[in-house]
Design a protein around this motif. Sequence first.
Motif, PDB file in Angstrom:
ATOM      1  N   UNK A  12       1.026  -1.183   0.126  1.00 18.54           N
ATOM      2  CA  UNK A  12       0.018   0.063  -0.129  1.00 18.54           C
ATOM      3  C   UNK A  12       0.880   1.245   0.092  1.00 18.54           C
ATOM      4  N   UNK A  13       1.819   1.162   0.783  1.00 14.01           N
ATOM      5  CA  UNK A  13       2.646   2.526   1.009  1.00 14.01           C
ATOM      6  C   UNK A  13       4.093   2.229   0.419  1.00 14.01           C
ATOM      7  N   UNK A  39       4.905  -6.959   9.748  1.00 16.61           N
ATOM      8  CA  UNK A  39       3.855  -5.861   9.456  1.00 16.61           C
ATOM      9  C   UNK A  39       4.378  -4.594   9.050  1.00 16.61           C
ATOM     10  N   UNK A  40       3.657  -3.856   8.415  1.00 12.51           N
ATOM     11  CA  UNK A  40       3.957  -2.563   7.881  1.00 12.51           C
ATOM     12  C   UNK A  40       3.565  -1.347   9.211  1.00 12.51           C
ATOM     13  N   UNK A  41       4.439  -0.869   9.775  1.00  9.16           N
ATOM     14  CA  UNK A  41       4.346   0.141  10.879  1.00  9.16           C
ATOM     15  C   UNK A  41       4.405   1.390  10.631  1.00  9.16           C
ATOM     16  N   UNK A  42       4.560   1.778   9.309  1.00  6.93           N
ATOM     17  CA  UNK A  42       4.905   3.142   8.677  1.00  6.93           C
ATOM     18  C   UNK A  42       3.770   4.242   9.229  1.00  6.93           C
ATOM     19  N   UNK A  96       4.434   9.056   3.912  1.00 11.12           N
ATOM     20  CA  UNK A  96       4.229   8.166   2.860  1.00 11.12           C
ATOM     21  C   UNK A  96       3.040   7.172   3.241  1.00 11.12           C
ATOM     22  N   UNK A  97       2.784   7.137   4.345  1.00 11.80           N
ATOM     23  CA  UNK A  97       1.843   6.096   4.751  1.00 11.80           C
ATOM     24  C   UNK A  97       0.429   6.587   5.387  1.00 11.80           C
ATOM     25  N   UNK A 146       0.434  -7.380   0.511  1.00  5.21           N
ATOM     26  CA  UNK A 146      -0.935  -6.444   0.670  1.00  5.21           C
ATOM     27  C   UNK A 146      -1.936  -7.032   1.696  1.00  5.21           C
ATOM     28  N   UNK A 147      -2.821  -6.207   2.126  1.00  9.12           N
ATOM     29  CA  UNK A 147      -3.780  -6.691   2.991  1.00  9.12           C
ATOM     30  C   UNK A 147      -4.774  -7.739   2.104  1.00  9.12           C
TER      31      UNK A 147
END
Length: 488
Positions: A299-300, A317-320, A327-328, A462-463
Amino acid sequence: MKAATSSPERQLEDVVAAAESVGGHIIGWADDWEVSGATDPMTRPQLGPWLRDERGPYDGLVAAAVDRLGRNVVDCLNTGYKMRDDGKLLVTHGHEGPWDLNDPTDENRFTMEAWGAQMELRAIQRRNRSTTVKMRAVGRPKGKPAFGFQYIREVMGGKVDRVELHPHASLVLQNVARRILADPENITPSSEAARLNREGELSPADQLAVMYGRVPQGRPWYPTSLRNMLLSEAALGYLMHRDRPVVGQDGNPMRLCDGLWDRATHEELKRALAPKAGAYRGRRSNRSYLLTEVALCGLCGNRLYTQTSAGNPPRYVCTARNKGWPSAAHCRPAPLVQAHILDRSVSTWFLQNYGDGILMERVYDPGNGVQERMAELRASLERLRTDRQCGLYDSPDDSQWFRDRYTELTRELAALQLEPHRGPGMVERPTGETVASRWNKAPDVQSRKEILMDFNIRVTLYPSGAPMRWVPGVMHGPERGASKLSAG
């Protein structure tokens, strides 16, 4: 503390005997083996804390002899007077009863023994300097061998007859140099030191201990030490003095044996290890997860991180967005997957697509040898010029020697410039193993991650509810309810 010495046992017996002679009981030992006697007693690793009153109360100090307290008059007297001023006993073997430095007779005898220790130290230092100068003049090594080399003695305990490459340590350092030259942007002394520590390779100190029959202490590799070894001209097989090659009568460095690599490779290593402007881009080699710095958020576009919590397995996991990165801002919901599931999926896909391929490696080819000899001559000329500028060769005899050597080297360099030569450079060659065999032989997760990075593999996660562009030839998935992933 050499294996052949009996000094530790003799000193222990003397200390125990001296303590018993005054009715004392030993409550602690200060065993400063491998520490120079010229070291200030207050700064010695084991004795220092006792003298600084950091180890608790005690009644006195017992030594095998006065020269074990220190190797000069000042250190001995400082220690003796500290014991006197603190009201503590000072006992040494061979002296009847404790020393009484308030008594002129005892004080004079103590001072004379300390003076004798100092004179002995000065004689040892003088002999060592004389021996070093003589050994250097005849081109023979003195001291410990550089990492990757070993001394060969025809008679056990005798003089060094010759120097050879160590059969294993030399390969370790040559492999480090090959890896750095093949990918200097990503592989660094830091990443290589971490790799050698993970693989359990003996550090230089432990390698030397094993060579001389001692037990290794498990000391680690350090990036700075590894970098210094790679850049040192000792790796060329030269006789060294104060980190510089010893120059012979012909103006060339004295060579002890064949080097780990040649001059051209040495110069290329200097360029590869030169400080680089900008942010660090090398591999972080201590991560225990396969896909950190490989997996990205779909996504980001930011890299995925690992999370751990009690009772749950690690996950990517994406923690941005939680960190507030602009950007997130719209990275919702953030993709998340258990680490072992994604690792297994990517490993299976990678081996299915690349496992049968023959691995190629990039290695540095120094050329046909002409370039190497020219580099040697240029280095010799530069050393002579530097020494001349520092004031050496100013006497008439030395000036004539300098001109003769400089002329000879310049003439030889001019002749080599006329010869055809094949220049150095990087070449690719087959390794004889497949991607799957190297993957299966990899000693740890980081080594497998490096294989993925060598193939420029990137995993995008991706989710499950996010739209995803399907690209032929890449891995897609997954099962319903899980995060979608693609790799390529």
